[in-house]
Design a protein around this motif. Structure first.
Motif, PDB file in Angstrom:
ATOM      1  N   THR A  27       2.235   2.418  -3.426  1.00  0.00           N
ATOM      2  CA  THR A  27       1.036   1.720  -3.870  1.00  0.00           C
ATOM      3  C   THR A  27      -0.019   2.795  -4.098  1.00  0.00           C
ATOM      4  O   THR A  27       0.020   3.858  -3.455  1.00  0.00           O
ATOM      5  CB  THR A  27       0.512   0.707  -2.830  1.00  0.00           C
ATOM      6  OG1 THR A  27      -0.264   1.409  -1.843  1.00  0.00           O
ATOM      7  CG2 THR A  27       1.649  -0.027  -2.135  1.00  0.00           C
ATOM      8  N   LYS A  53      -2.983   2.929  -3.150  1.00  0.00           N
ATOM      9  CA  LYS A  53      -3.868   3.174  -2.003  1.00  0.00           C
ATOM     10  C   LYS A  53      -3.236   4.136  -0.984  1.00  0.00           C
ATOM     11  O   LYS A  53      -3.912   5.006  -0.458  1.00  0.00           O
ATOM     12  CB  LYS A  53      -4.211   1.856  -1.312  1.00  0.00           C
ATOM     13  CG  LYS A  53      -5.121   1.979  -0.089  1.00  0.00           C
ATOM     14  CD  LYS A  53      -5.393   0.609   0.525  1.00  0.00           C
ATOM     15  CE  LYS A  53      -6.059   0.701   1.872  1.00  0.00           C
ATOM     16  NZ  LYS A  53      -7.526   0.800   1.796  1.00  0.00           N
ATOM     17  N   ASP A  54      -1.916   3.986  -0.697  1.00  0.00           N
ATOM     18  CA  ASP A  54      -1.349   4.778   0.419  1.00  0.00           C
ATOM     19  C   ASP A  54      -0.262   5.760  -0.014  1.00  0.00           C
ATOM     20  O   ASP A  54       0.382   6.378   0.842  1.00  0.00           O
ATOM     21  CB  ASP A  54      -0.829   3.849   1.529  1.00  0.00           C
ATOM     22  CG  ASP A  54       0.349   2.983   1.067  1.00  0.00           C
ATOM     23  OD1 ASP A  54       0.773   2.124   1.866  1.00  0.00           O
ATOM     24  OD2 ASP A  54       0.832   3.144  -0.078  1.00  0.00           O
ATOM     25  N   THR A  62       2.301   0.246   3.734  1.00  0.00           N
ATOM     26  CA  THR A  62       3.027  -0.735   2.908  1.00  0.00           C
ATOM     27  C   THR A  62       4.541  -0.528   2.944  1.00  0.00           C
ATOM     28  O   THR A  62       5.267  -1.165   2.164  1.00  0.00           O
ATOM     29  CB  THR A  62       2.555  -0.653   1.444  1.00  0.00           C
ATOM     30  OG1 THR A  62       2.691   0.705   0.999  1.00  0.00           O
ATOM     31  CG2 THR A  62       1.112  -1.126   1.310  1.00  0.00           C
ATOM     32  N   THR A  74      -5.450  -5.542  -2.719  1.00  0.00           N
ATOM     33  CA  THR A  74      -6.145  -4.544  -1.887  1.00  0.00           C
ATOM     34  C   THR A  74      -5.486  -3.167  -1.871  1.00  0.00           C
ATOM     35  O   THR A  74      -6.009  -2.247  -1.243  1.00  0.00           O
ATOM     36  CB  THR A  74      -6.166  -5.060  -0.423  1.00  0.00           C
ATOM     37  OG1 THR A  74      -4.838  -5.454  -0.083  1.00  0.00           O
ATOM     38  CG2 THR A  74      -7.104  -6.239  -0.284  1.00  0.00           C
ATOM     39  N   TYR A  75      -4.305  -2.995  -2.525  1.00  0.00           N
ATOM     40  CA  TYR A  75      -3.635  -1.679  -2.480  1.00  0.00           C
ATOM     41  C   TYR A  75      -3.477  -1.051  -3.856  1.00  0.00           C
ATOM     42  O   TYR A  75      -2.676  -0.147  -4.045  1.00  0.00           O
ATOM     43  CB  TYR A  75      -2.244  -1.823  -1.806  1.00  0.00           C
ATOM     44  CG  TYR A  75      -2.305  -1.848  -0.289  1.00  0.00           C
ATOM     45  CD1 TYR A  75      -2.551  -3.025   0.398  1.00  0.00           C
ATOM     46  CD2 TYR A  75      -2.164  -0.674   0.454  1.00  0.00           C
ATOM     47  CE1 TYR A  75      -2.642  -3.043   1.778  1.00  0.00           C
ATOM     48  CE2 TYR A  75      -2.244  -0.689   1.832  1.00  0.00           C
ATOM     49  CZ  TYR A  75      -2.483  -1.878   2.495  1.00  0.00           C
ATOM     50  OH  TYR A  75      -2.569  -1.893   3.867  1.00  0.00           O
ATOM     51  N   LEU A 129       2.468  -8.704  -0.186  1.00  0.00           N
ATOM     52  CA  LEU A 129       1.212  -8.222  -0.722  1.00  0.00           C
ATOM     53  C   LEU A 129       0.742  -9.277  -1.712  1.00  0.00           C
ATOM     54  O   LEU A 129       1.564  -9.820  -2.468  1.00  0.00           O
ATOM     55  CB  LEU A 129       1.413  -6.877  -1.451  1.00  0.00           C
ATOM     56  CG  LEU A 129       1.680  -5.668  -0.562  1.00  0.00           C
ATOM     57  CD1 LEU A 129       2.135  -4.486  -1.391  1.00  0.00           C
ATOM     58  CD2 LEU A 129       0.437  -5.307   0.234  1.00  0.00           C
TER      59      LEU A 129
END
Ligand SMILES: NCCCCCc1nc2ccccc2[nH]1
Length: 292
Positions: free
Chosen positions: A57, A59-60, A227, A43-44, A20
């Motif tokens: 992360t 984001k997910d 991820t 981006t995460y 990442l």
């Protein structure tokens, strides 16, 4: 500037490495149990890494936290007392708190530093600790469960890291036996159960231990976490006794939760269809796990 977060020699995914892009290192430290790294990715969002392994992360994380929590809690009619093993980031606590039937939430996390770091860098996960029903116990879950009275919990969620390092003993039979004892008769267990692409031997071992230890349904479910190495992670759902709980269709659908609008609006991944779909397995997995 990119830094390889995963190393080629990690025994959990030998020969694989995932990267990442690092915008900024936010924290680096070492607890008595593990190395802790937090960085801002491109981006995460912020990323939590323990001993070189991505744990979450921004984001997910929803895919993991929501599934590991709602698969068990939506499979029993009215969960009242819940135990979280691990889960020091607070994400599972945040998800449990959506269930208004729940009256007590115990959490046993071995590493206080993980809790402190997540309070600083992952506020939308550590918000889970603010719920008044939460009782925090910092220590080894093996000891905690040994001293837990029989039949205390409706649900136990084992949100562990991997069975190399502090979480090694969380995949051994004696631990599952203490979990079964701590569950109420209609109680359920959900634990983190590795990747179908990488760990079918480990999953088979856990499945056979669980089928010996839990008299009710034992099923493998999975979700997508981009991820995580191999992009998926699984869960083992175990019912203390049969045949009441089958897990396959939610008896306590998340859509019916009181204040559903509020609860549902913040939910980003889980729903009753995803619940059903999570138990549908690819052919190679059915073969290797012995489809039940
Ligand atoms: N509480 C975080 C659970 C995930 C720990 C890290 C991790 N990431 C994984 C990817 C594939 C299989 C097992 C994994 N374990």
């Amino acid at each position: 500037k990119t830094s390889k977060v995963q190393y080629f020699n990690n025994p959990m995914w030998p020969g694989e490495a995932h990267s990442l892009k690092v915008e900024k290192i936010l924290y680096q430290g070492k607890s008595p149990y593990q190395e802790i790294l937090v960085f801002e990715s491109s981006t995460y969002g912020n990323v939590l890494v323990l001993d070189g392994i991505v744990q979450l992360t921004e984001k997910d994380e929803c895919a993991y936290q929501e599934m590991v929590t709602h698969l068990p809690l939506c499979s029993i009619p009215s969960p009242k007392s819940v135990l979280v093993v691990g889960g020091g980031d607070g994400g599972v606590l945040r998800e449990i708190a959506r269930h208004s039937s729940v009256e007590t939430i115990d959490i046993c996390e071995i590493d206080q530093l993980v809790i402190d770091v997540c309070k600083d860098f992952f506020p939308q996960l550590s918000v889970g600790f603010k719920d008044p029903r939460v009782q925090l116990h910092v220590g080894d879950a093996v000891d905690f469960l040994r001293n837990t009275p029989e039949g205390k919990y409706d649900a136990i969620i084992v949100d562990s890291s991997d069975p190399i390092g502090p979480a090694q003993e969380l995949v051994e039979k004696p631990f599952f036996q203490t979990i079964a004892r701590a569950l109420k008769p209609g109680g359920v267990l959900c634990n983190q159960a590795e990747s179908m692409w990488l760990h079918t031997h480990l999953i088979q071992d856990m499945l056979s231990i669980c089928r010996e230890t839990f008299k009710g349904a034992v099923h493998y479910a999975w979700t997508s976490v981009p991820t995580y190495p191999s992009g998926v992670i699984g869960f083992l759902l175990c019912a203390k006794e049969g045949p009441v709980v089958d897990f396959i269709s939610p008896v306590n659908p998340i859509e019916k939760l009181e204040g559903a609008m509020e609860a549902r609006r913040e939910i980003r991944f889980y729903n009753s269809e995803i619940h059903r779909a999570a138990f549908v397995l690819p052919t190679f997995v059915r073969r290797e796990l012995g489809s039940h």
